[in-house]
Design a protein around this motif. Sequence first.
Motif, PDB file in Angstrom:
ATOM      1  N   SER A 355      33.015 -71.148   5.212  1.00 14.95           N
ATOM      2  CA  SER A 355      33.287 -70.312   4.036  1.00 14.95           C
ATOM      3  C   SER A 355      33.924 -71.129   2.919  1.00 14.95           C
ATOM      4  CB  SER A 355      34.197 -69.133   4.405  1.00 14.95           C
ATOM      5  OG  SER A 355      35.409 -69.607   4.944  1.00 14.95           O
ATOM      6  N   ALA A 356      33.722 -70.662   1.698  1.00 22.67           N
ATOM      7  CA  ALA A 356      34.284 -71.340   0.515  1.00 22.67           C
ATOM      8  C   ALA A 356      34.235 -70.378  -0.654  1.00 22.67           C
ATOM      9  CB  ALA A 356      33.468 -72.591   0.185  1.00 22.67           C
ATOM     10  N   GLU A 357      35.134 -70.600  -1.613  1.00 23.60           N
ATOM     11  CA  GLU A 357      35.006 -69.900  -2.895  1.00 23.60           C
ATOM     12  C   GLU A 357      33.691 -70.377  -3.499  1.00 23.60           C
ATOM     13  OE1 GLU A 357      37.200 -67.737  -4.268  1.00 23.60           O
ATOM     14  OE2 GLU A 357      38.672 -67.934  -2.649  1.00 23.60           O
ATOM     15  N   ALA A 358      32.791 -69.427  -3.849  1.00 24.30           N
ATOM     16  CA  ALA A 358      31.474 -69.822  -4.354  1.00 24.30           C
ATOM     17  C   ALA A 358      31.606 -70.444  -5.742  1.00 24.30           C
ATOM     18  CB  ALA A 358      30.554 -68.612  -4.404  1.00 24.30           C
ATOM     19  N   GLU A 359      30.999 -71.605  -5.917  1.00 25.42           N
ATOM     20  CA  GLU A 359      30.983 -72.271  -7.229  1.00 25.42           C
ATOM     21  C   GLU A 359      29.563 -72.340  -7.788  1.00 25.42           C
ATOM     22  OE1 GLU A 359      33.129 -75.978  -6.767  1.00 25.42           O
ATOM     23  OE2 GLU A 359      34.901 -74.960  -5.989  1.00 25.42           O
ATOM     24  N   THR A 360      28.587 -71.866  -6.982  1.00 30.46           N
ATOM     25  CA  THR A 360      27.187 -71.798  -7.422  1.00 30.46           C
ATOM     26  C   THR A 360      26.608 -70.486  -6.912  1.00 30.46           C
ATOM     27  OG1 THR A 360      26.181 -72.698  -5.417  1.00 30.46           O
ATOM     28  CG2 THR A 360      27.011 -74.312  -7.012  1.00 30.46           C
ATOM     29  N   ASP A 361      25.321 -70.228  -7.230  1.00 29.65           N
ATOM     30  CA  ASP A 361      24.665 -69.017  -6.727  1.00 29.65           C
ATOM     31  C   ASP A 361      23.794 -69.316  -5.516  1.00 29.65           C
ATOM     32  OD1 ASP A 361      25.763 -67.305  -8.607  1.00 29.65           O
ATOM     33  OD2 ASP A 361      24.240 -67.802 -10.108  1.00 29.65           O
ATOM     34  N   ASP A 362      23.996 -70.481  -4.902  1.00 29.08           N
ATOM     35  CA  ASP A 362      23.153 -70.878  -3.775  1.00 29.08           C
ATOM     36  C   ASP A 362      24.025 -71.210  -2.564  1.00 29.08           C
ATOM     37  OD1 ASP A 362      21.389 -71.959  -1.998  1.00 29.08           O
ATOM     38  OD2 ASP A 362      20.479 -73.389  -3.384  1.00 29.08           O
ATOM     39  N   PRO A 363      24.394 -70.161  -1.751  1.00 26.18           N
ATOM     40  CA  PRO A 363      25.314 -70.417  -0.634  1.00 26.18           C
ATOM     41  C   PRO A 363      24.781 -71.469   0.344  1.00 26.18           C
ATOM     42  CG  PRO A 363      24.646 -68.076  -0.673  1.00 26.18           C
ATOM     43  CD  PRO A 363      24.033 -68.743  -1.870  1.00 26.18           C
ATOM     44  N   GLU A 364      23.466 -71.481   0.546  1.00 28.63           N
ATOM     45  CA  GLU A 364      22.889 -72.407   1.527  1.00 28.63           C
ATOM     46  C   GLU A 364      23.145 -73.858   1.132  1.00 28.63           C
ATOM     47  OE1 GLU A 364      18.670 -72.741   3.865  1.00 28.63           O
ATOM     48  OE2 GLU A 364      19.187 -70.833   2.922  1.00 28.63           O
ATOM     49  N   ALA A 365      22.887 -74.186  -0.141  1.00 33.59           N
ATOM     50  CA  ALA A 365      23.113 -75.564  -0.609  1.00 33.59           C
ATOM     51  C   ALA A 365      24.605 -75.870  -0.696  1.00 33.59           C
ATOM     52  CB  ALA A 365      22.460 -75.757  -1.979  1.00 33.59           C
ATOM     53  N   GLU A 366      25.369 -74.886  -1.135  1.00 36.84           N
ATOM     54  CA  GLU A 366      26.805 -75.109  -1.352  1.00 36.84           C
ATOM     55  C   GLU A 366      27.553 -75.348  -0.037  1.00 36.84           C
ATOM     56  OE1 GLU A 366      30.388 -73.189  -4.006  1.00 36.84           O
ATOM     57  OE2 GLU A 366      28.428 -72.246  -4.026  1.00 36.84           O
ATOM     58  N   LEU A 367      27.152 -74.644   1.011  1.00 38.35           N
ATOM     59  CA  LEU A 367      27.869 -74.743   2.285  1.00 38.35           C
ATOM     60  C   LEU A 367      27.329 -75.856   3.194  1.00 38.35           C
ATOM     61  CD1 LEU A 367      28.157 -70.922   3.035  1.00 38.35           C
ATOM     62  CD2 LEU A 367      29.962 -72.412   2.166  1.00 38.35           C
ATOM     63  N   LYS A 368      26.327 -76.589   2.707  1.00 39.91           N
ATOM     64  CA  LYS A 368      25.662 -77.600   3.541  1.00 39.91           C
ATOM     65  C   LYS A 368      26.632 -78.605   4.177  1.00 39.91           C
ATOM     66  CE  LYS A 368      21.569 -80.589   3.623  1.00 39.91           C
ATOM     67  NZ  LYS A 368      22.122 -81.674   4.391  1.00 39.91           N
ATOM     68  N   PRO A 369      27.653 -79.138   3.442  1.00 39.77           N
ATOM     69  CA  PRO A 369      28.562 -80.103   4.086  1.00 39.77           C
ATOM     70  C   PRO A 369      29.235 -79.540   5.337  1.00 39.77           C
ATOM     71  CG  PRO A 369      28.959 -80.039   1.720  1.00 39.77           C
ATOM     72  CD  PRO A 369      27.999 -78.929   2.025  1.00 39.77           C
ATOM     73  N   GLY A 370      29.590 -78.247   5.307  1.00 41.35           N
ATOM     74  CA  GLY A 370      30.216 -77.620   6.471  1.00 41.35           C
ATOM     75  C   GLY A 370      29.205 -77.324   7.563  1.00 41.35           C
ATOM     76  N   VAL A 371      28.043 -76.780   7.178  1.00 41.16           N
ATOM     77  CA  VAL A 371      27.006 -76.432   8.153  1.00 41.16           C
ATOM     78  C   VAL A 371      26.508 -77.683   8.875  1.00 41.16           C
ATOM     79  CG1 VAL A 371      24.664 -75.477   8.397  1.00 41.16           C
ATOM     80  CG2 VAL A 371      26.338 -74.311   6.942  1.00 41.16           C
ATOM     81  N   ASP A 372      26.435 -78.811   8.155  1.00 40.84           N
ATOM     82  CA  ASP A 372      25.971 -80.069   8.767  1.00 40.84           C
ATOM     83  C   ASP A 372      26.877 -80.519   9.922  1.00 40.84           C
ATOM     84  OD1 ASP A 372      23.810 -80.210   7.129  1.00 40.84           O
ATOM     85  OD2 ASP A 372      24.599 -81.756   5.795  1.00 40.84           O
ATOM     86  N   LEU A 373      28.155 -80.099   9.894  1.00 37.18           N
ATOM     87  CA  LEU A 373      29.083 -80.503  10.967  1.00 37.18           C
ATOM     88  C   LEU A 373      28.856 -79.720  12.265  1.00 37.18           C
ATOM     89  CD1 LEU A 373      32.434 -80.719   8.928  1.00 37.18           C
ATOM     90  CD2 LEU A 373      30.980 -82.615   9.640  1.00 37.18           C
ATOM     91  N   LEU A 374      28.078 -78.633  12.183  1.00 37.17           N
ATOM     92  CA  LEU A 374      27.916 -77.757  13.354  1.00 37.17           C
ATOM     93  C   LEU A 374      26.993 -78.346  14.415  1.00 37.17           C
ATOM     94  CD1 LEU A 374      27.464 -74.258  11.640  1.00 37.17           C
ATOM     95  CD2 LEU A 374      29.582 -75.355  12.394  1.00 37.17           C
ATOM     96  N   GLY A 375      26.090 -79.236  14.011  1.00 32.83           N
ATOM     97  CA  GLY A 375      25.048 -79.659  14.951  1.00 32.83           C
ATOM     98  C   GLY A 375      23.976 -78.576  15.005  1.00 32.83           C
ATOM     99  N   PRO A 376      23.092 -78.605  16.023  1.00 27.20           N
ATOM    100  CA  PRO A 376      22.000 -77.631  16.085  1.00 27.20           C
ATOM    101  C   PRO A 376      22.526 -76.205  16.255  1.00 27.20           C
ATOM    102  CG  PRO A 376      21.766 -79.345  17.775  1.00 27.20           C
ATOM    103  CD  PRO A 376      23.101 -79.539  17.152  1.00 27.20           C
ATOM    104  N   VAL A 377      21.930 -75.249  15.546  1.00 23.81           N
ATOM    105  CA  VAL A 377      22.345 -73.845  15.683  1.00 23.81           C
ATOM    106  C   VAL A 377      21.183 -73.029  16.244  1.00 23.81           C
ATOM    107  CG1 VAL A 377      24.069 -73.864  13.833  1.00 23.81           C
ATOM    108  CG2 VAL A 377      21.712 -73.331  13.271  1.00 23.81           C
ATOM    109  N   ASP A 378      21.519 -72.005  17.066  1.00 23.20           N
ATOM    110  CA  ASP A 378      20.485 -71.098  17.575  1.00 23.20           C
ATOM    111  C   ASP A 378      20.014 -70.167  16.457  1.00 23.20           C
ATOM    112  OD1 ASP A 378      21.107 -72.276  19.980  1.00 23.20           O
ATOM    113  OD2 ASP A 378      22.332 -70.617  20.708  1.00 23.20           O
ATOM    114  N   GLU A 379      20.975 -69.679  15.686  1.00 21.35           N
ATOM    115  CA  GLU A 379      20.678 -68.782  14.552  1.00 21.35           C
ATOM    116  C   GLU A 379      21.725 -69.013  13.479  1.00 21.35           C
ATOM    117  OE1 GLU A 379      18.212 -66.602  14.166  1.00 21.35           O
ATOM    118  OE2 GLU A 379      17.381 -66.633  16.204  1.00 21.35           O
ATOM    119  N   ILE A 380      21.327 -68.827  12.212  1.00 18.34           N
ATOM    120  CA  ILE A 380      22.334 -68.929  11.138  1.00 18.34           C
ATOM    121  C   ILE A 380      22.060 -67.851  10.084  1.00 18.34           C
ATOM    122  CG2 ILE A 380      21.094 -70.694   9.780  1.00 18.34           C
ATOM    123  CD1 ILE A 380      24.043 -71.928   9.400  1.00 18.34           C
ATOM    124  N   PHE A 381      23.123 -67.267   9.574  1.00 20.21           N
ATOM    125  CA  PHE A 381      23.034 -66.222   8.547  1.00 20.21           C
ATOM    126  C   PHE A 381      23.870 -66.667   7.354  1.00 20.21           C
ATOM    127  CE2 PHE A 381      23.149 -64.463  12.791  1.00 20.21           C
ATOM    128  CZ  PHE A 381      22.056 -63.603  12.832  1.00 20.21           C
TER     129      PHE A 381
END
Length: 445
Positions: A355-381
């Motif tokens: 999670s983060a304070e949104a600074e753009t209108d694209d959550p997927e691109a904006e949260l990528k640095p955090g999501v990349d730390l997760l490794g493989p995911v079964d599902e993501i929302f």
Amino acid sequence: MDEEYDVIVLGTGLKECILSGLLSVDGLKVLHMDRNDYYGGESTSLNLTQLWKRFRGDDAPPDNLGSSREYNVDMTPKFIMANGLLVQTLIHTDVTKYLNFKAVDGSFVYKKGKIYKVPATDVEALKSTLMGLFEKRRARKFFIYVQDYDEKDPKSHEGLDLNKVTAREIISKYGLEDDTIDFIGHALALHNDDDYLDQPAIDFVKKIKLYAESLARFHGGSPYIYPLYGLGELPQAFARLSAVYGGTYMLNKPECKVEFDSDGKAVGVTSSGETAKCKKVVCDPSYLPDKVQKGGKVAGAIGIMSHPIPDTSDAHSVQIILPQKQLGRKSDMYLFCCSYAHNVAPKGKYIAFVSAEAETDDPEAELKPGVDLLGPVDEIFYDSYDTYLPSNDPEKDHCFISATYDASTHFESTVMDVLQMYTKITGKTLDLSVDLSAASAAAEE
């Protein structure tokens, strides 16, 4: 319902439930209503079927994720500081008897693409791989100063008045590097931007002390605790408290329209043609949309995984803070993970949130640095929501409105909002000087 109450509380989010509990304990006659048929409002926990319905419409969850009932997925995921305001409030109200907690395994910080355990004491500073040898020594001296600092003992102040000198001045006295300042300010003091650097240092030092004291409480890998079965347990526990002290609860009440007199003061709430009278209304922003202003936006991602987050020593539960400077952002990004160890997922499954304070209108691109730390995911929302702040004057309209939950993965700002609202509603300050040793008994080792 046609009765008169001291306070009507609308919405069963965590803030509203804490307040209805506190006000009931104070002897006020409280009616608590919610248009939903479940507790928790925006801070509810969902099972897998509910999660799918919310994000994927009519699709059914895949069988490989296990039983829907075994999932409790928080919609505003936050850990609880073991020595913090929420624990003090839980003990003050004796709500701990309705809950079971477990210590969180790890607290980490992101630096130059990697994650490191957060050192919080002079001993940990010397062991940390986050800093070079000379920086460890400087950090150790700084931590010793903070650990020894006692507001009542001028000898521990080293000639500095922390109400006058800034956090930046304290830090420069110890010659700490920018990356060290980053983790101390953001992963220990839990500031989500760098504004604190030019404010009086007292708050900064107290926050680091709170982190270190919370870490010492359970001798675990982090200063945080988390309730078994997820955060949805908290609103229900405070609802029970309110009921014990005579509070009345009504779920599934449509509309819940606040009624005002000719002076603009709240005098009651109407639902299904019945009106309950009251002196004051407490609610979340969704019940009085014309009395709030938009603050910002929070972007979030929820990942279901079959493994712990890499490089966290296989921890079942962790917080990782990604300081703003490390990502070239205006505010921090947060990563939160819990698992079947906290009874929020079936065996072998982990739930991670970014999670983060949104600074753009694209959550997927904006949260990528955090999501990349997760490794493989079964599902993501992916999700985003607007945040709101009250814009009314409660002295004039007798409406007390909570602020929307922020992006942080800890509860300190949430409880601060509750305590400030409590003071505005009652004119009293809640005395939380409680015996915190009782908190240890409330957490499962």
